[in-house]
Scaffold this motif. Structure first.
Motif, PDB file in Angstrom:
ATOM      1  N   TRP A  33       2.746  19.898 -36.198  1.00 42.29           N
ATOM      2  CA  TRP A  33       1.954  19.159 -37.295  1.00 42.29           C
ATOM      3  C   TRP A  33       1.745  17.527 -36.838  1.00 42.29           C
ATOM      4  CZ3 TRP A  33       2.482  21.194 -42.923  1.00 42.29           C
ATOM      5  CH2 TRP A  33       1.778  22.484 -43.022  1.00 42.29           C
ATOM      6  N   MET A  35       1.237  14.035 -39.078  1.00 41.70           N
ATOM      7  CA  MET A  35       1.133  13.565 -40.621  1.00 41.70           C
ATOM      8  C   MET A  35       1.227  11.857 -40.511  1.00 41.70           C
ATOM      9  SD  MET A  35       3.954  14.124 -43.752  1.00 41.70           S
ATOM     10  CE  MET A  35       5.150  13.325 -42.888  1.00 41.70           C
ATOM     11  N   ALA A  54      10.141  14.577 -42.341  1.00 44.88           N
ATOM     12  CA  ALA A  54       9.764  15.486 -41.513  1.00 44.88           C
ATOM     13  C   ALA A  54      11.039  15.733 -40.413  1.00 44.88           C
ATOM     14  CB  ALA A  54       8.721  14.713 -40.514  1.00 44.88           C
ATOM     15  N   GLU A  55      11.816  14.969 -40.470  1.00 44.35           N
ATOM     16  CA  GLU A  55      13.353  15.287 -39.541  1.00 44.35           C
ATOM     17  C   GLU A  55      14.062  16.312 -40.176  1.00 44.35           C
ATOM     18  OE1 GLU A  55      15.317  11.443 -39.694  1.00 44.35           O
ATOM     19  OE2 GLU A  55      14.413  10.682 -37.942  1.00 44.35           O
ATOM     20  N   GLU A  58      12.414  19.793 -39.541  1.00 43.04           N
ATOM     21  CA  GLU A  58      12.854  20.067 -38.048  1.00 43.04           C
ATOM     22  C   GLU A  58      14.351  20.610 -37.957  1.00 43.04           C
ATOM     23  OE1 GLU A  58      12.571  18.115 -33.569  1.00 43.04           O
ATOM     24  OE2 GLU A  58      11.858  17.187 -35.571  1.00 43.04           O
ATOM     25  N   ILE A  67       7.147  17.950 -37.446  1.00 40.09           N
ATOM     26  CA  ILE A  67       5.869  17.052 -38.041  1.00 40.09           C
ATOM     27  C   ILE A  67       6.020  15.713 -37.241  1.00 40.09           C
ATOM     28  CG2 ILE A  67       4.951  16.296 -40.242  1.00 40.09           C
ATOM     29  CD1 ILE A  67       6.364  18.496 -41.561  1.00 40.09           C
ATOM     30  N   GLN A  68       5.135  15.292 -36.729  1.00 42.96           N
ATOM     31  CA  GLN A  68       5.199  14.068 -35.928  1.00 42.96           C
ATOM     32  C   GLN A  68       4.399  13.072 -36.983  1.00 42.96           C
ATOM     33  OE1 GLN A  68       6.076  12.702 -32.998  1.00 42.96           O
ATOM     34  NE2 GLN A  68       5.605  10.957 -33.777  1.00 42.96           N
ATOM     35  N   THR A  69       5.205  11.882 -37.340  1.00 39.36           N
ATOM     36  CA  THR A  69       4.783  10.976 -38.241  1.00 39.36           C
ATOM     37  C   THR A  69       3.981  10.030 -37.603  1.00 39.36           C
ATOM     38  OG1 THR A  69       6.914  10.011 -38.304  1.00 39.36           O
ATOM     39  CG2 THR A  69       6.369  11.777 -40.118  1.00 39.36           C
ATOM     40  N   THR A 246       3.382  14.405 -49.817  1.00 38.92           N
ATOM     41  CA  THR A 246       2.935  15.289 -48.714  1.00 38.92           C
ATOM     42  C   THR A 246       1.534  16.028 -49.041  1.00 38.92           C
ATOM     43  OG1 THR A 246       5.208  15.405 -47.916  1.00 38.92           O
ATOM     44  CG2 THR A 246       3.524  16.982 -46.839  1.00 38.92           C
ATOM     45  N   LEU A 264       9.624  23.192 -45.925  1.00 40.14           N
ATOM     46  CA  LEU A 264       8.877  22.013 -46.191  1.00 40.14           C
ATOM     47  C   LEU A 264       8.937  21.620 -47.459  1.00 40.14           C
ATOM     48  CD1 LEU A 264       6.622  20.147 -45.156  1.00 40.14           C
ATOM     49  CD2 LEU A 264       4.821  21.980 -45.879  1.00 40.14           C
TER      50      LEU A 264
END
Length: 358
Positions: A33, A35, A54-55, A58, A67-69, A246, A264
């Protein structure tokens, strides 16, 4: 970090974190994803909360759900996060609801309003007081699932180029203030501005802003607001807590395997308390540094506090009259808050008052 090692060292995580881990181990789906956040990367409290959340996702999924922020402006405009999630441009976003009151006034109640709830009260209302269900109806119109994932705690009253000693000092004053905080200042004669966080320093330096209400000492120091304004006001009666969310595209959320949904949700709950703890820890030393560096700490006068309260009450009454959705949710929210205040007057608040004042 291996899943078994991580979970063994995470006694503070909710029980759900351990319940779903076997399912995660069996899951084969790889999910990626994006974000965006509404905040610059320099703010390791707010934007850092998105990164840490997000970390944690993962870690809890053994790297299967990533999730890439993105910091403000890297992927979408700082105030365009909700729209990006709504349209599916991104699967998720990290932002407060009150940035979007122009789209739907009730979104303010998902973040914070003047004379509103503390972080603890808001979390209770959302998860156990019926707030989740009421707000879900609002977000459904935006094709979004929204989950609390951080809170700043009570914010300061703001930075001002000149002292504000009486209500007339606010007349014509150009102030950056988000959500209904801006509307309250407007009722008192100020001119609220909605400006991206990354532009606040330059706007104050150039004089296009006369004042800024942002968050707390640690963030304000990071942004350098003490270098472009001298007077720092408290208490933060206009924002006793700002909940960061979120926001998740409903279609993307529906496609998640159930264990990932739990990961999540669990990570958001952890991030909420972690962000608040960071603010509580870091603000003390930051305020000391600010005052030592020449910042003049001032308190709102009783006259101004009373005028702010009257303006907020008038605003909520008018908004309830104009918007049935706001009226319905606000009435429920206010009833819950009134009960919480009664409880605090009996125990928590009374105890804290004794410790502070004897």
């Amino acid at each position: 970090m291996k899943r078994r090692n991580f979970l063994a060292g995470s006694a503070a995580l909710p029980a759900a974190a351990t319940l779903f881990s076997p399912a995660v181990a069996r899951a084969e789906a790889k999910v990626r994803w994006r974000m965006p956040s509404s905040f610059p990367s320099s703010l390791q409290t707010i934007h850092g909360g998105a990164v840490r959340m997000a970390e944690r996702v993962e870690q809890l999924t053994d790297g299967a759900f990533v999730i890439q922020t993105y910091a403000a402006g890297e992927l979408v405009p700082p105030l365009g996060v909700l729209e990006a999630v709504q349209t599916g441009t991104t699967e998720a976003g990290f932002t407060p609801g009150f940035f979007y009151v122009g789209k739907k006034p009730a979104l303010s109640l998902d973040a914070g309003v003047p004379f509103g709830m503390t972080p603890r009260q808001h979390f209770a209302w959302f998860h156990h007081g019926g707030g989740r269900e009421l707000l879900a109806e609002v977000y459904d119109a935006f094709n979004i699932v929204s989950v609390p994932a951080g809170n700043t705690g009570a914010q300061m009253g703001g930075w001002f180029h000149k002292p504000v000693e009486q209500i007339s000092d606010l007349e014509g004053l150009r102030i950056r203030a988000a959500g209904y905080v801006g509307f309250v200042f407007s009722q008192l004669g100020a001119v609220p501005q909605q400006i991206a966080v990354g532009d606040l320093y330059s706007a104050m330096e150039r004089g296009t802003l006369d004042a800024v209400e942002f968050t707390s000492p640690i963030d304000d120091e990071t942004l350098g607001l003490n270098k472009v304004a001298k007077y720092y006001y408290s208490p933060g009666i206009l924002e006793l807590g700002a909940s960061l969310n979120t926001m998740i595209n409903k279609d993307a959320y529906a496609d998640l395997p159930e264990p990932y949904k739990i990961a999540l949700q669990t990570s958001c709950a952890w991030s909420y308390s972690d962000m608040l703890a960071r603010y509580d820890s870091l603000n003390v030393a930051a305020l000391r540094r600010l005052v030592a560096g020449g910042t003049e700490l001032r308190a709102w006068s009783p006259e101004i506090k009373g005028a702010m309260r009257a303006a907020a009450d008038k605003l909520f009454a008018e908004q309830s009259e104009a918007d049935p959705d706001f009226k319905r949710i606000y009435a429920h929210w206010k009833s819950f808050l009134d009960d919480q205040l009664r409880w605090m007057s009996v125990n928590d608040g009374a105890a804290a008052n004794y410790l502070q004042n004897g």
